[in-house]
Motif scaffolding. Structure first.
Motif, short mmCIF file in Angstrom:
data_model
loop_
_atom_site.label_atom_id
_atom_site.label_comp_id
_atom_site.label_asym_id
_atom_site.label_seq_id
_atom_site.Cartn_x
_atom_site.Cartn_y
_atom_site.Cartn_z
N ILE A 141 98.32 24.06 78.17
CA ILE A 141 98.30 24.70 79.57
C ILE A 141 98.95 23.63 80.42
CG2 ILE A 141 96.74 25.32 81.36
CD1 ILE A 141 94.96 26.36 79.32
N VAL A 142 99.85 24.22 81.13
CA VAL A 142 100.69 23.49 82.21
C VAL A 142 100.24 23.73 83.67
CG1 VAL A 142 102.56 23.22 80.81
CG2 VAL A 142 102.49 25.11 82.39
N GLY A 143 100.20 22.87 84.48
CA GLY A 143 99.75 22.83 85.87
C GLY A 143 100.62 23.75 86.89
N ILE A 144 100.08 24.05 87.76
CA ILE A 144 100.67 24.60 88.89
C ILE A 144 100.85 23.98 90.34
CG2 ILE A 144 100.17 27.18 87.90
CD1 ILE A 144 97.76 27.35 89.95
N GLY A 145 101.58 24.48 90.93
CA GLY A 145 101.77 23.69 92.39
C GLY A 145 102.44 22.38 92.28
N LYS A 146 101.90 21.62 92.77
CA LYS A 146 102.44 20.18 92.81
C LYS A 146 102.99 19.57 91.50
CE LYS A 146 101.07 18.85 97.44
NZ LYS A 146 100.38 17.77 98.22
N ILE A 147 101.91 19.68 90.66
CA ILE A 147 102.01 19.26 89.05
C ILE A 147 102.75 20.29 88.15
CG2 ILE A 147 100.41 17.58 89.48
CD1 ILE A 147 98.46 19.32 88.21
N GLY A 190 104.56 22.45 85.59
CA GLY A 190 105.38 22.02 84.41
C GLY A 190 104.71 20.73 83.58
N GLU A 191 103.84 20.30 84.07
CA GLU A 191 102.95 18.86 83.32
C GLU A 191 101.74 19.30 82.77
OE1 GLU A 191 102.63 15.66 85.76
OE2 GLU A 191 104.40 15.84 86.75
N PRO A 192 101.34 18.73 81.66
CA PRO A 192 100.16 18.99 81.18
C PRO A 192 99.02 18.92 81.85
CG PRO A 192 101.52 18.22 79.36
CD PRO A 192 102.24 18.16 80.70
N ILE A 193 97.93 19.85 82.10
CA ILE A 193 96.95 19.57 82.86
C ILE A 193 95.73 19.06 82.24
CG2 ILE A 193 96.02 21.89 82.95
CD1 ILE A 193 95.72 21.81 85.91
N ALA A 194 95.57 19.32 80.86
CA ALA A 194 94.34 19.22 80.25
C ALA A 194 93.70 17.79 80.46
CB ALA A 194 94.47 19.43 78.66
N ALA A 195 94.68 16.66 80.30
CA ALA A 195 94.34 15.21 80.22
C ALA A 195 93.89 14.84 81.98
CB ALA A 195 95.60 14.36 80.16
N GLN A 196 94.56 15.52 82.81
CA GLN A 196 94.23 15.35 84.45
C GLN A 196 92.87 15.88 84.51
OE1 GLN A 196 97.71 17.24 86.12
NE2 GLN A 196 99.01 15.44 85.66
N MET A 197 92.71 17.14 84.08
CA MET A 197 91.41 17.59 84.39
C MET A 197 90.25 16.87 83.45
SD MET A 197 91.60 20.24 86.22
CE MET A 197 90.03 21.10 86.10
N LEU A 198 90.45 16.30 82.61
CA LEU A 198 89.53 15.55 82.05
C LEU A 198 89.22 14.27 82.71
CD1 LEU A 198 87.58 15.37 79.37
CD2 LEU A 198 89.43 14.00 78.27
N ILE A 199 90.21 13.64 83.07
CA ILE A 199 90.11 12.47 83.83
C ILE A 199 89.20 12.66 85.22
CG2 ILE A 199 91.19 10.73 85.30
CD1 ILE A 199 93.28 10.69 82.93
N CYS A 220 87.65 21.34 76.30
CA CYS A 220 88.01 22.47 75.64
C CYS A 220 89.31 23.06 76.14
CB CYS A 220 86.80 23.46 75.91
SG CYS A 220 85.49 23.09 74.70
N ILE A 221 89.83 22.54 77.27
CA ILE A 221 91.01 23.09 77.81
C ILE A 221 92.20 22.55 76.79
CG2 ILE A 221 92.84 22.68 79.50
CD1 ILE A 221 90.32 22.10 81.30
N PRO A 222 92.98 23.63 76.49
CA PRO A 222 93.97 23.49 75.35
C PRO A 222 95.06 22.87 76.15
CG PRO A 222 93.70 25.82 75.83
CD PRO A 222 92.82 25.04 76.87
N ALA A 223 95.52 21.92 75.11
CA ALA A 223 96.60 20.87 75.59
C ALA A 223 97.85 21.35 76.31
CB ALA A 223 97.01 19.86 74.45
#
Length: 79
Positions: free
Chosen positions: A26-32, A34-43, A21-24
């Motif tokens: 949303i971008v990450g904070i910290g080391k990541i 500016g990168e989309p975080i949805a796919a990383q959170m799913l994995i 359910c995380i919208p695509a």
């Protein structure tokens, strides 16, 4: 039986549903940043769920043996 049923419970379904359910956008904070975080959170969620289910599945026989050993000891002591 309650301990065994809770050990075998479907713990990963809610976590995976929330990760999906995380919208695509949303971008990450910290080391990541500016990168989309949805796919990383799913994995990451899938890996955590897979590891916990595997760990629970491998330890289930030992848990059952341990619980029923205690039950058998209690019934033999009562006699």
């Amino acid at each position: 039986e309650v301990i065994i049923m809770s050990w075998c419970g479907l713990r990963g379904t809610v976590s995976l549903a929330m990760a999906v359910c995380i919208p695509a956008g949303i971008v990450g904070i910290g080391k990541i940043k500016g990168e989309p975080i949805a796919a990383q959170m799913l994995i990451a969620t899938f890996v955590v769920v897979l590891v916990t289910l595997t760990l629970q599945g491998l330890t289930l026989p030992a848990l059952v043996r341990f619980l029923y050993r205690k039950e058998r000891q209690e019934t033999t002591e009562v006699k």
